[in-house]
Enzyme design. Sequence first.
Site, short mmCIF file in Angstrom:
data_model
loop_
_atom_site.label_atom_id
_atom_site.label_comp_id
_atom_site.label_asym_id
_atom_site.label_seq_id
_atom_site.Cartn_x
_atom_site.Cartn_y
_atom_site.Cartn_z
N ASN A 113 -15.25 27.23 -34.06
CA ASN A 113 -16.33 26.91 -34.94
C ASN A 113 -15.95 27.41 -36.58
OD1 ASN A 113 -19.49 26.23 -35.19
ND2 ASN A 113 -19.19 28.01 -36.51
N HIS B 34 -20.56 21.99 -42.09
CA HIS B 34 -21.38 21.70 -43.15
C HIS B 34 -20.21 21.94 -44.29
CE1 HIS B 34 -24.75 22.84 -40.41
NE2 HIS B 34 -24.06 23.95 -40.26
N ASN C 131 -4.98 25.19 -49.63
CA ASN C 131 -3.72 24.76 -49.13
C ASN C 131 -2.71 24.34 -50.32
OD1 ASN C 131 -5.34 22.82 -50.05
ND2 ASN C 131 -4.35 21.27 -48.55
N GLY D 294 1.18 -24.18 -56.18
CA GLY D 294 0.09 -24.74 -57.25
C GLY D 294 -0.05 -23.42 -57.99
#
Length: 450
Positions: free
Chosen positions: A376, A362, A385, A11
Site C-alpha cells: 500500500n 491518492h 526519480n 492529387g
Amino acid sequence: MRRHAIILAAGKGTRMKSKKYKVLHEVAGKPMVEHVLESVKGSGVDQVVTIVGHGAESVKGHLGERSLYSFQEEQLGTAHAVQMAKSHLEDKEGTTIVVCGDTPLITKETLETLIAHHEDANAQATVLSASIQQPYGYGRIVRNASGRLERIVEEKDATQAEKDINEISSGIFAFNNKTLFEKLTQVKNDNAQGEYYLPDVLSLILNDGGIVEVYRTNDVEEIMGVNDRVMLSQAENAMQRRTNHYHMLNGVTIIDPDSTYIGPDVTIGSDTVIEPGVRINGRTEIGEDVVIGQYSEINNSTIENGACIQQSVVNDASVGANTKVGPFAQLRPGAQLGADVKVGNFVEIKKADLKDGAKVSHLSYIGDAVIGERTNIGCGTITVNYDGENKFKTIVGKDSFVGCNVNLVAPVTIGDDVLVAAGSTITDDVPNDSLAVARARQTTKEGYRK
C-alpha cells in the site's frame, strides 16, 4: 488469376486548404490512403502500385514497402495517372483494380465482390456504381435501352438530361490488365476539362465489342471521396458509426455511440461497457466485462478482463484483471498494473510495475519503480526519480506499507513487510521487516501563542 491494384494518390487537394498532402489527412487516426491500401490488400491483391505526385516522399514514408510507386509530375487526368503504372504492370496477366486514395471508407468486402463480379462475367472492365440523391460532381452512368452501360459522362460534359441521372460512377474500376494498358494509349483529352479520363477506356472497349459490366453497391458511404474538410468530417463520422456498430453487434455496450470514438485497430471483448465521451485509439486491446468510464482516453494499451477505468488517461500501458483506475488518474508509457491493483484519484504512474494487489489510492507520483504484491502506497507519496540529468529506480517489496507524504529518493530499495512512517524522506535502503522513520522529531512549545 493474378490480381493487381493501382491507387490514385497524386492529387494536390487544393480544396483541403492545407500544407499536408491530401491523402495523408487522417480518418479514424490513419491517413486516408492507408485505409485504402489495407482494404486493397485485404481483397486479395498480389501487387499494389500507388501513383504519387506532390508530397510523394510523405506518402512513401507512410506506406513503405507495402506498395510500389509511380510518379505523376503533371495531373492530366485519371487515365494519365493510371498510365504512370505502365512500367510496373503493362505486361502482367490478370485483373487490375483502380481505387482512389481519398476513399477511406471502401471495404475489402466490396472490392472482393467487385473483382468476383468482373471475373465471373469475363469482362474487360467493370465499374463500381451507386445511386445517390445528390449526384452533383460525379460521373453519371448512362445506360442504353436494354439497361447495359453505354458510357460514363463527367459532370462538366453532361447534358441536363444526363445530369438528372442519379446512378454515379464511384471512380473505382476493375480491368483486364492487358486491355487496360492497350486502351490507355487511345484515350484523348477532347473534353471540357482537357484531361485524359479513365472512363473513356470503357467506351473504347464497348466500341470494340468488349464486355463492360456495372456492379452497383448499396452502401453509398463506401464510395465517398474526400475533397475538403467538411467531407473529411463526414468520412470520420461514417467510419466511427461503422466501427461502433461492429462492436455493439459483437457484444459491447456503447451507451452513447455518437460521443464515443473507437479506433479501427481496437479490439474489445464481450460484456464490456463503454460510457459516453470515451476515446480509444491505436492498437488497444480490451478484455471482457471491462467498464470504461465516461471521458476516459486510452491509447495503445491493454486492459484485461473485469478492469474498470474511471475518467482517466491511459497511454501505452497495461492494466491487469479486476484492476481499478481512477477517477482522474494518468497511466503514462510503461505503466504495468497487475491484477486487483488500485490506482486512485490524481495518481500518475510512469514506467512502473505495480504487482498484483498493490494500491496507490491518492495524490501520488510513481515513476521508474517496482511496487510489490499487496503493498500500500499512502496519499502524497512521491518517487523522487530524477536528479536533473538521469532517472533512477525505486523498488518497494511485497506486503509493505508506505505512509502518507513520503518521498522515496531513488535509487532506493524498500524490502518486504516494511513500514515507512508518514512524512519520511527515505534516502537509504530499508531491509525486510523494518520500520523506517526519516523526519525531524516533533517539538511542541505550549503557550507559545499567548
